[in-house]
Design a protein around this motif. Structure first.
Motif, PDB file in Angstrom:
ATOM      1  N   MET A 193      66.288  -8.115  61.192  1.00 33.29           N
ATOM      2  CA  MET A 193      64.932  -7.831  61.660  1.00 33.29           C
ATOM      3  C   MET A 193      64.042  -7.439  60.481  1.00 33.29           C
ATOM      4  O   MET A 193      64.505  -6.970  59.455  1.00 33.29           O
ATOM      5  CB  MET A 193      64.948  -6.708  62.699  1.00 33.29           C
ATOM      6  CG  MET A 193      65.741  -7.042  63.950  1.00 33.29           C
ATOM      7  SD  MET A 193      65.056  -8.483  64.820  1.00 33.29           S
ATOM      8  CE  MET A 193      63.487  -7.807  65.321  1.00 33.29           C
ATOM      9  N   ALA A 194      62.739  -7.629  60.687  1.00 29.10           N
ATOM     10  CA  ALA A 194      61.797  -7.309  59.624  1.00 29.10           C
ATOM     11  C   ALA A 194      61.589  -5.803  59.519  1.00 29.10           C
ATOM     12  O   ALA A 194      61.777  -5.070  60.480  1.00 29.10           O
ATOM     13  CB  ALA A 194      60.458  -7.996  59.902  1.00 29.10           C
ATOM     14  N   HIS A 195      61.220  -5.376  58.343  1.00 29.02           N
ATOM     15  CA  HIS A 195      60.926  -3.961  58.130  1.00 29.02           C
ATOM     16  C   HIS A 195      59.652  -3.597  58.882  1.00 29.02           C
ATOM     17  O   HIS A 195      58.707  -4.398  58.962  1.00 29.02           O
ATOM     18  CB  HIS A 195      60.742  -3.706  56.628  1.00 29.02           C
ATOM     19  CG  HIS A 195      60.744  -2.258  56.287  1.00 29.02           C
ATOM     20  ND1 HIS A 195      59.598  -1.485  56.316  1.00 29.02           N
ATOM     21  CD2 HIS A 195      61.756  -1.417  55.936  1.00 29.02           C
ATOM     22  CE1 HIS A 195      59.888  -0.247  55.970  1.00 29.02           C
ATOM     23  NE2 HIS A 195      61.182  -0.169  55.736  1.00 29.02           N
ATOM     24  N   PRO A 196      59.563  -2.392  59.461  1.00 32.80           N
ATOM     25  CA  PRO A 196      58.376  -2.023  60.246  1.00 32.80           C
ATOM     26  C   PRO A 196      57.067  -2.153  59.496  1.00 32.80           C
ATOM     27  O   PRO A 196      56.035  -2.454  60.089  1.00 32.80           O
ATOM     28  CB  PRO A 196      58.661  -0.570  60.638  1.00 32.80           C
ATOM     29  CG  PRO A 196      60.151  -0.450  60.614  1.00 32.80           C
ATOM     30  CD  PRO A 196      60.609  -1.366  59.525  1.00 32.80           C
ATOM     31  N   THR A 197      57.090  -1.945  58.177  1.00 33.07           N
ATOM     32  CA  THR A 197      55.842  -2.028  57.418  1.00 33.07           C
ATOM     33  C   THR A 197      55.359  -3.467  57.273  1.00 33.07           C
ATOM     34  O   THR A 197      54.227  -3.697  56.847  1.00 33.07           O
ATOM     35  CB  THR A 197      56.041  -1.418  56.016  1.00 33.07           C
ATOM     36  OG1 THR A 197      57.105  -2.107  55.339  1.00 33.07           O
ATOM     37  CG2 THR A 197      56.371   0.057  56.113  1.00 33.07           C
ATOM     38  N   GLN A 198      56.171  -4.444  57.611  1.00 33.84           N
ATOM     39  CA  GLN A 198      55.773  -5.846  57.509  1.00 33.84           C
ATOM     40  C   GLN A 198      55.155  -6.374  58.792  1.00 33.84           C
ATOM     41  O   GLN A 198      54.708  -7.512  58.839  1.00 33.84           O
ATOM     42  CB  GLN A 198      56.990  -6.708  57.139  1.00 33.84           C
ATOM     43  CG  GLN A 198      57.596  -6.369  55.785  1.00 33.84           C
ATOM     44  CD  GLN A 198      58.850  -7.163  55.506  1.00 33.84           C
ATOM     45  OE1 GLN A 198      59.453  -7.724  56.412  1.00 33.84           O
ATOM     46  NE2 GLN A 198      59.239  -7.225  54.265  1.00 33.84           N
ATOM     47  N   LEU A 199      55.160  -5.584  59.857  1.00 35.03           N
ATOM     48  CA  LEU A 199      54.679  -6.057  61.141  1.00 35.03           C
ATOM     49  C   LEU A 199      53.163  -5.922  61.213  1.00 35.03           C
ATOM     50  O   LEU A 199      52.618  -5.036  61.857  1.00 35.03           O
ATOM     51  CB  LEU A 199      55.359  -5.279  62.273  1.00 35.03           C
ATOM     52  CG  LEU A 199      56.892  -5.388  62.306  1.00 35.03           C
ATOM     53  CD1 LEU A 199      57.447  -4.572  63.455  1.00 35.03           C
ATOM     54  CD2 LEU A 199      57.321  -6.843  62.437  1.00 35.03           C
ATOM     55  N   ASN A 200      52.457  -6.794  60.514  1.00 29.64           N
ATOM     56  CA  ASN A 200      51.007  -6.789  60.533  1.00 29.64           C
ATOM     57  C   ASN A 200      50.512  -8.229  60.461  1.00 29.64           C
ATOM     58  O   ASN A 200      51.291  -9.164  60.304  1.00 29.64           O
ATOM     59  CB  ASN A 200      50.445  -5.963  59.375  1.00 29.64           C
ATOM     60  CG  ASN A 200      51.104  -6.326  58.054  1.00 29.64           C
ATOM     61  OD1 ASN A 200      51.623  -7.433  57.892  1.00 29.64           O
ATOM     62  ND2 ASN A 200      51.088  -5.412  57.097  1.00 29.64           N
ATOM     63  N   LEU A 201      49.210  -8.415  60.595  1.00 29.47           N
ATOM     64  CA  LEU A 201      48.638  -9.752  60.530  1.00 29.47           C
ATOM     65  C   LEU A 201      48.757 -10.304  59.111  1.00 29.47           C
ATOM     66  O   LEU A 201      48.548  -9.583  58.134  1.00 29.47           O
ATOM     67  CB  LEU A 201      47.177  -9.718  60.967  1.00 29.47           C
ATOM     68  CG  LEU A 201      46.923  -9.375  62.442  1.00 29.47           C
ATOM     69  CD1 LEU A 201      45.423  -9.310  62.704  1.00 29.47           C
ATOM     70  CD2 LEU A 201      47.583 -10.398  63.354  1.00 29.47           C
ATOM     71  N   GLN A 202      49.039 -11.597  59.028  1.00 32.62           N
ATOM     72  CA  GLN A 202      49.176 -12.218  57.715  1.00 32.62           C
ATOM     73  C   GLN A 202      47.801 -12.494  57.122  1.00 32.62           C
ATOM     74  O   GLN A 202      46.825 -12.760  57.820  1.00 32.62           O
ATOM     75  CB  GLN A 202      49.976 -13.519  57.848  1.00 32.62           C
ATOM     76  CG  GLN A 202      51.415 -13.304  58.275  1.00 32.62           C
ATOM     77  CD  GLN A 202      52.173 -14.610  58.396  1.00 32.62           C
ATOM     78  OE1 GLN A 202      52.011 -15.340  59.359  1.00 32.62           O
ATOM     79  NE2 GLN A 202      53.004 -14.902  57.415  1.00 32.62           N
ATOM     80  N   ASN A 203      47.744 -12.467  55.798  1.00 30.59           N
ATOM     81  CA  ASN A 203      46.490 -12.741  55.111  1.00 30.59           C
ATOM     82  C   ASN A 203      46.110 -14.211  55.267  1.00 30.59           C
ATOM     83  O   ASN A 203      46.963 -15.075  55.480  1.00 30.59           O
ATOM     84  CB  ASN A 203      46.604 -12.394  53.630  1.00 30.59           C
ATOM     85  CG  ASN A 203      46.768 -10.904  53.407  1.00 30.59           C
ATOM     86  OD1 ASN A 203      46.265 -10.098  54.182  1.00 30.59           O
ATOM     87  ND2 ASN A 203      47.473 -10.537  52.347  1.00 30.59           N
ATOM     88  N   ALA A 204      44.825 -14.471  55.133  1.00 28.28           N
ATOM     89  CA  ALA A 204      44.340 -15.847  55.236  1.00 28.28           C
ATOM     90  C   ALA A 204      44.964 -16.716  54.158  1.00 28.28           C
ATOM     91  O   ALA A 204      45.060 -16.318  52.999  1.00 28.28           O
ATOM     92  CB  ALA A 204      42.823 -15.869  55.122  1.00 28.28           C
ATOM     93  N   SER A 205      45.386 -17.909  54.558  1.00 33.44           N
ATOM     94  CA  SER A 205      46.031 -18.822  53.618  1.00 33.44           C
ATOM     95  C   SER A 205      45.332 -20.171  53.563  1.00 33.44           C
ATOM     96  O   SER A 205      45.871 -21.130  53.032  1.00 33.44           O
ATOM     97  CB  SER A 205      47.495 -19.027  54.000  1.00 33.44           C
ATOM     98  OG  SER A 205      48.150 -19.858  53.070  1.00 33.44           O
ATOM     99  N   SER A 206      44.142 -20.267  54.119  1.00 33.71           N
ATOM    100  CA  SER A 206      43.379 -21.507  54.075  1.00 33.71           C
ATOM    101  C   SER A 206      41.902 -21.167  53.921  1.00 33.71           C
ATOM    102  O   SER A 206      41.451 -20.098  54.353  1.00 33.71           O
ATOM    103  CB  SER A 206      43.589 -22.326  55.350  1.00 33.71           C
ATOM    104  OG  SER A 206      42.996 -21.687  56.462  1.00 33.71           O
ATOM    105  N   PRO A 207      41.122 -22.044  53.297  1.00 31.77           N
ATOM    106  CA  PRO A 207      39.677 -21.788  53.171  1.00 31.77           C
ATOM    107  C   PRO A 207      39.004 -21.579  54.526  1.00 31.77           C
ATOM    108  O   PRO A 207      38.062 -20.786  54.636  1.00 31.77           O
ATOM    109  CB  PRO A 207      39.163 -23.052  52.471  1.00 31.77           C
ATOM    110  CG  PRO A 207      40.351 -23.605  51.747  1.00 31.77           C
ATOM    111  CD  PRO A 207      41.535 -23.279  52.610  1.00 31.77           C
TER     112      PRO A 207
END
Length: 230
Positions: free
Chosen positions: A1-15
């Motif tokens: 499972m992912a670490h709790p601090t990683q459970l957030n929205l991902q940064n934009a990766s497209s223009p």
């Protein structure tokens, strides 16, 4: 499972997603400014005792409070229309990926590149390895090359679905009997997650979407290995 601090929205990766983020911030600042001004006026009306019972109209004030909201709407509408047209633009794509929504999984086709086809199912919780996200990991990832215009053709086989990857700025309904189109360019490598965003039935929450962005050389090797396995 992912670490709790990683459970957030991902940064934009497209223009496209960056434009949507800028427009959100732009609109939010206008909304906050209006809210603060209205709150200030309400407080002043409550605490002030200055009144004039002979004031029956104020045409200049009425003109001002009609023009200012109209100008504010223009400042919101212009960037909104610009972003809307950018979302519909699909000029000269280098790769086309077709996805078909089923109850409850996704099927993919790279019809213009080695005729690749595969299906993507959610990885059950008991089969997850450390670092994988529950309800978001799929057994097959959609691999696309970095800095390449991608066209997504999206449809459904049974009921309404929605192919959504927030980090790439993509959210398109999958409608049975209709082929919708969306386009994007991924500008950084990584793994980006999404889910079906249309309530499509009992297992609606178990249709994850995993898009992996990698260099072109890696994509070519992956596609050749996938063709050999099939």
């Amino acid at each position: 499972m992912a670490h709790p601090t990683q459970l957030n929205l991902q940064n934009a990766s497209s223009p496209l997603m960056e434009e949507l983020t800028y427009f959100h911030d732009h609109t939010l600042m206008i909304t906050v400014s209006i809210s603060v001004f209205v709150l200030y006026m309400m407080m002043m009306l409550v605490i002030t005792y200055l009144t004039d019972k002979f004031v029956l109209d104020a045409q200049k004030v009425e003109v001002v409070w009609t023009i200012i909201p109209a100008i504010t709407l223009v400042f919101i509408a212009l960037p909104s229309l610009r972003t809307l047209y950018l979302m519909d633009e699909a000029d000269d794509p280098h790769l086309t990926v077709k996805t078909m929504g089923h109850q409850w999984y996704w099927a993919y086709e790279y019809s213009d590149y080695l005729d690749l086809e595969f299906e993507a199912y959610m990885v059950p919780t008991r089969e997850l390895i450390y670092g994988q996200y529950r309800l978001l990991e799929a057994d097959h990832r959609v691999l696309i090359p970095i800095n390449t215009p991608i066209r997504m053709l999206i449809s459904a086989d049974d009921v309404l679905h929605s192919w959504t990857v927030p980090a790439l700025g993509i959210k398109m309904d999958a409608v049975p009997g209709r082929l919708n189109q969306a386009a994007f360019i991924a500008v950084r490598p990584g793994v980006f997650f999404g889910q079906c965003s249309e309530i499509c039935g009992a297992n609606h929450s178990f249709m994850p979407i995993v898009v992996e962005v990698a260099p072109l050389e890696y994509f070519e090797v992956w596609s050749l290995l996938l063709v050999q396995d099939n």
